[in-house]
Design an enzyme around this catalytic site. Structure first.
Site, PDB file in Angstrom:
ATOM      1  N   GLU A  71      -3.956  18.150 -10.256  1.00  0.00           N
ATOM      2  CA  GLU A  71      -4.838  18.690  -9.210  1.00  0.00           C
ATOM      3  C   GLU A  71      -5.623  19.895  -9.709  1.00  0.00           C
ATOM      4  O   GLU A  71      -5.084  20.682 -10.482  1.00  0.00           O
ATOM      5  CB  GLU A  71      -3.991  19.100  -8.001  1.00  0.00           C
ATOM      6  CG  GLU A  71      -3.299  17.904  -7.396  1.00  0.00           C
ATOM      7  CD  GLU A  71      -2.355  18.279  -6.253  1.00  0.00           C
ATOM      8  OE1 GLU A  71      -2.321  19.454  -5.862  1.00  0.00           O
ATOM      9  OE2 GLU A  71      -1.676  17.386  -5.758  1.00  0.00           O
ATOM     10  N   HIS A  85      -4.386  17.344  -1.048  1.00  0.00           N
ATOM     11  CA  HIS A  85      -3.072  18.000  -0.966  1.00  0.00           C
ATOM     12  C   HIS A  85      -2.977  18.930   0.257  1.00  0.00           C
ATOM     13  O   HIS A  85      -2.877  20.148   0.119  1.00  0.00           O
ATOM     14  CB  HIS A  85      -2.764  18.776  -2.256  1.00  0.00           C
ATOM     15  CG  HIS A  85      -1.284  18.990  -2.456  1.00  0.00           C
ATOM     16  ND1 HIS A  85      -0.703  19.081  -3.686  1.00  0.00           N
ATOM     17  CD2 HIS A  85      -0.259  19.108  -1.571  1.00  0.00           C
ATOM     18  CE1 HIS A  85       0.602  19.266  -3.554  1.00  0.00           C
ATOM     19  NE2 HIS A  85       0.895  19.286  -2.268  1.00  0.00           N
ATOM     20  N   ARG A 138       0.862  -1.173   0.000  1.00  0.00           N
ATOM     21  CA  ARG A 138       0.000   0.000   0.000  1.00  0.00           C
ATOM     22  C   ARG A 138       0.890   1.210   0.000  1.00  0.00           C
ATOM     23  O   ARG A 138       1.837   1.265   0.755  1.00  0.00           O
ATOM     24  CB  ARG A 138      -0.846   0.017   1.270  1.00  0.00           C
ATOM     25  CG  ARG A 138      -1.834  -1.080   1.301  1.00  0.00           C
ATOM     26  CD  ARG A 138      -2.128  -1.491   2.706  1.00  0.00           C
ATOM     27  NE  ARG A 138      -3.249  -2.414   2.686  1.00  0.00           N
ATOM     28  CZ  ARG A 138      -3.102  -3.723   2.584  1.00  0.00           C
ATOM     29  NH1 ARG A 138      -1.911  -4.251   2.513  1.00  0.00           N
ATOM     30  NH2 ARG A 138      -4.158  -4.500   2.563  1.00  0.00           N
TER      31      ARG A 138
HETATM   32  O1  GLV Z   1       3.239  20.136  -1.840  1.00  0.00           O
HETATM   33  C1  GLV Z   1       3.452  20.947  -0.993  1.00  0.00           C
HETATM   34  C2  GLV Z   1       4.685  21.687  -0.947  1.00  0.00           C
HETATM   35  O2  GLV Z   1       5.490  21.523  -1.864  1.00  0.00           O
HETATM   36  O3  GLV Z   1       4.880  22.462  -0.012  1.00  0.00           O
END
Ligand code: GLV
Length: 349
Positions: free
Chosen positions: A297, A315, A268
């Site tokens: 995204e 995210h 996983r």
């Molecule tokens: O993805 C998040 C960052 O790069 O701070």
């Protein structure tokens, strides 16, 4: 510095905006209807661009801003910034490392626990009233699982320290083997006056840097993590694969079909090659995935929505009030340092 024009292409954080507005002439591009025209009209005044994990500074934007001196990213990842172009043009680049390491590592452990212990699915089970019809199915133990980490930088090491507290053997892949990798957390001490479960909880909490009230003598010897020279070997020898490396041309799709197959149906972990990930999950070649970052995204492959062996986060690795404020302070500190001709706090270059 009020006259210095700073361009923020998309909204990122209200505190950051307020602090920028106090010090600079902040252009909030998303509030402007004619964006291209606005950039044209202000091309000779914008001296800084604020980036983040979603929006950086591509070649087009850099070329459109001849007076650009610095790209300050409100993120540790700088894959949305055209670094080559910035270097060519002598534009400085900064990011926000360190301050977000704990949050990202905390969330990685959270994802592993959520996935193996099916926390989200269990929650849906209770909410839907299904519990009244029978007990929830058994899940998979996390403590003791072999954790393979791709990229043993700051975040990778923080994930390792935490996973170690769950008695997970740690191995890693990186471009080169690290000399003598040791756990760098405070000394782990046995707990006095707590039972077995209390001790286990305390050990885990300690790895998250939480102070524990009861402790005594013996000190755990330093532990070395096992190194694998390829990601496939790492995956073949891991139950869980954690991707903790920066996104670069070299690491894009580092978790490919071969790696997923090496991890296997018991494995996983987060991914990089999304199409392959979806097929591996749907075909049962991979046991599950805990994801916080996606290729496109905020688009997420809809095939994943119906899968219970997947945990999907939007995210939010560094998304706590405390850390986002620390990141914003670092962005401001870097801009101030640059315009006062002092050394940058966290330069990429
Ligand atoms: O993805 C998040 C960052 O790069 O701070």
């Amino acid at each position: 510095m009020e006259s210095i024009c700073v361009l923020m292409p998309i909204p990122m954080n209200a505190y950051l905006e307020r602090q920028l507005e106090k010090r600079f002439n902040l252009f909030k591009l998303w509030t402007v209807p004619q964006k291209a025209q606005f950039i044209k009209d202000n091309a000779d005044s914008v001296r800084a661009v604020i980036g983040n994990a979603t929006s950086g500074a591509d070649a087009e934007l850099i070329d459109a801003l001849p007076k650009l001196e610095i790209v300050a990213s409100f993120s540790v990842g700088i894959d949305k910034v055209d670094l080559k172009k910035c270097k060519e043009k002598g534009i400085r680049v900064t990011n926000t490392p360190d301050v977000l390491t704990d949050d990202v590592a905390d969330l990685a452990i959270g994802l592993m626990l959520a996935l193996l212990r099916r926390l989200c699915e269990s929650d849906r089970f209770v909410r839907s009233g299904k519990w009244k019809l029978g007990a929830y199915k058994l899940t998979t133990k996390f403590s003791g699982k072999t954790v393979g980490i791709i990229g043993l930088g700051r975040i990778g090491q923080a994930v390792a320290t935490r996973a170690e507290a769950f008695d997970c053997p740690i191995s890693y892949y990186s471009r080169s083997q690290k000399a003598d990798v040791k756990r760098d957390s405070p000394h782990r001490q046995p707990i006095i006056g707590l039972g077995r479960i209390g001790q286990a909880v305390a050990t885990r909490a300690e790895a998250f840097d939480c102070p524990i009230s009861y402790y005594s003598r013996s000190q755990k010897a330093d532990v070395k993590y096992k190194y694998y020279p390829t990601v496939v070997e790492l995956a073949a020898n891991s139950d869980i694969l954690v991707v903790a490396c920066a996104l670069t041309e070299e690491t894009r799709h580092i978790v490919n079909r071969e790696v997923m197959d090496a991890l296997g149906p018991k494995g996983r972990g987060p991914h990089v090659d999304e199409r392959e990930l979806v097929s591996a999950l749907v075909e049962g070649r991979l046991g599950g995935a805990g994801l916080d970052v996606y290729e496109n995204e905020p688009e997420v492959p809809e095939e994943l929505f119906g899968l219970e062996n997947v945990v999907l986060l939007p995210h939010v690795g560094s998304g706590t009030n405390e850390t986002r404020q620390a990141m914003a302070d670092l962005v401001i500190g870097n801009l101030e340092a640059h315009f006062l001709k002092k050394p940058l706090l966290t330069p990429v270059f």
